[in-house]
Scaffold this motif. Structure first.
Motif, PDB file in Angstrom:
ATOM      1  N   ARG A 143       0.737  -1.158   0.130  1.00  0.00           N
ATOM      2  CA  ARG A 143       0.064  -0.044  -0.026  1.00  0.00           C
ATOM      3  C   ARG A 143       0.998   1.063   0.022  1.00  0.00           C
ATOM      4  NH1 ARG A 143      -2.511  -2.278   4.772  1.00  0.00           N
ATOM      5  NH2 ARG A 143      -4.129  -3.753   3.954  1.00  0.00           N
ATOM      6  N   LEU A 165      -6.957   6.162  -4.030  1.00  0.00           N
ATOM      7  CA  LEU A 165      -7.597   4.769  -3.689  1.00  0.00           C
ATOM      8  C   LEU A 165      -7.157   4.173  -2.331  1.00  0.00           C
ATOM      9  CD1 LEU A 165      -9.753   2.686  -4.480  1.00  0.00           C
ATOM     10  CD2 LEU A 165      -8.105   1.575  -5.622  1.00  0.00           C
ATOM     11  N   VAL A 166      -5.776   4.244  -2.176  1.00  0.00           N
ATOM     12  CA  VAL A 166      -5.087   3.743  -0.897  1.00  0.00           C
ATOM     13  C   VAL A 166      -5.590   4.531   0.087  1.00  0.00           C
ATOM     14  CG1 VAL A 166      -3.022   3.747   0.364  1.00  0.00           C
ATOM     15  CG2 VAL A 166      -2.887   3.011  -2.043  1.00  0.00           C
ATOM     16  N   LEU A 189      -5.140  -7.391  -0.582  1.00  0.00           N
ATOM     17  CA  LEU A 189      -4.828  -6.347  -1.678  1.00  0.00           C
ATOM     18  C   LEU A 189      -5.687  -6.027  -2.736  1.00  0.00           C
ATOM     19  CD1 LEU A 189      -0.892  -6.132  -1.289  1.00  0.00           C
ATOM     20  CD2 LEU A 189      -2.411  -4.277  -0.509  1.00  0.00           C
ATOM     21  N   GLU A 218      -9.058  -5.109  -1.712  1.00  0.00           N
ATOM     22  CA  GLU A 218      -9.037  -3.771  -1.535  1.00  0.00           C
ATOM     23  C   GLU A 218      -9.191  -2.965  -2.986  1.00  0.00           C
ATOM     24  OE1 GLU A 218      -5.962  -2.699   0.955  1.00  0.00           O
ATOM     25  OE2 GLU A 218      -6.529  -3.800   2.628  1.00  0.00           O
ATOM     26  N   VAL A 240      -0.044  -4.403  -9.921  1.00  0.00           N
ATOM     27  CA  VAL A 240      -0.842  -3.486  -9.542  1.00  0.00           C
ATOM     28  C   VAL A 240      -1.759  -2.981 -10.511  1.00  0.00           C
ATOM     29  CG1 VAL A 240      -0.599  -0.891  -8.758  1.00  0.00           C
ATOM     30  CG2 VAL A 240       1.213  -2.562  -8.216  1.00  0.00           C
ATOM     31  N   ALA A 269      -5.439   1.609  -9.750  1.00  0.00           N
ATOM     32  CA  ALA A 269      -4.729   2.009  -8.206  1.00  0.00           C
ATOM     33  C   ALA A 269      -3.994   3.232  -8.222  1.00  0.00           C
ATOM     34  CB  ALA A 269      -3.980   0.543  -8.019  1.00  0.00           C
ATOM     35  N   ASN A 295      -9.469   3.707   0.959  1.00  0.00           N
ATOM     36  CA  ASN A 295      -9.520   2.572   1.412  1.00  0.00           C
ATOM     37  C   ASN A 295      -8.992   2.705   3.223  1.00  0.00           C
ATOM     38  OD1 ASN A 295     -10.199   0.630  -0.444  1.00  0.00           O
ATOM     39  ND2 ASN A 295      -8.156   0.498  -1.195  1.00  0.00           N
ATOM     40  N   LEU A 336      -6.622  -3.003  -4.952  1.00  0.00           N
ATOM     41  CA  LEU A 336      -5.240  -2.251  -5.411  1.00  0.00           C
ATOM     42  C   LEU A 336      -4.456  -3.271  -6.318  1.00  0.00           C
ATOM     43  CD1 LEU A 336      -4.555  -1.007  -1.819  1.00  0.00           C
ATOM     44  CD2 LEU A 336      -5.087   0.225  -3.753  1.00  0.00           C
ATOM     45  N   ILE A 361       2.404   1.804  -3.391  1.00  0.00           N
ATOM     46  CA  ILE A 361       1.493   2.359  -4.261  1.00  0.00           C
ATOM     47  C   ILE A 361       1.268   3.810  -3.985  1.00  0.00           C
ATOM     48  CG2 ILE A 361      -0.869   2.138  -5.147  1.00  0.00           C
ATOM     49  CD1 ILE A 361      -0.743  -0.957  -4.660  1.00  0.00           C
TER      50      ILE A 361
END
Length: 120
Positions: A22, A84-85, A60, A63, A76, A80, A88, A65, A25
């Motif tokens: 995460r 978005l991270v 992941l 989620e 990935v 993503a 989440n 991602l 990313i």
């Protein structure tokens, strides 16, 4: 990308791996379309069970991602992003707090729907 795990951490090994992906990313160290290390290789290098890595990858994926392609590995997702991270992370915090307060999923969904449509 260099992965590390702390056997003494209260966080599970799978969560430690997921957190690192995460963060990569979010910082754009890992970019859309980039392939993650094969689960077997990462497990060997970290000295953890392959299923631990697969659990992190599945989390992941859930989620949104990464995507897992049969026989080709984990990548990935093209959509993503840092945004978005962050969403989440915030959604996870909201769900945790709602559970503590005893709110039903329906109550939470209704509130989010009202906020997203501009009705407070």
């Amino acid at each position: 990308m260099l992965f590390r795990v702390d056997q003494d951490s209260p966080a599970s090994l799978a969560e430690q791996i997921a957190v690192q992906v995460r963060a990569a990313i979010a910082s754009e160290e890992m970019v859309p379309g980039e392939r993650l290390p094969p689960a077997r290789e990462l497990a060997t290098s970290l000295r953890v069970n392959m299923h631990t890595v697969l659990r992190a990858y599945q989390q992941l994926r859930d989620e949104g991602l990464i995507e897992m392609r049969q026989g080709r590995g984990a990548f990935v997702r093209n959509d993503a992003s840092t945004v978005l991270v962050r969403v989440n992370e915030l959604a996870t915090q909201l769900v945790d707090e709602a559970r503590k307060l005893g709110l039903s999923p329906g109550d939470v969904h209704a509130r989010i729907d009202r906020l997203m449509s501009g009705i407070a």
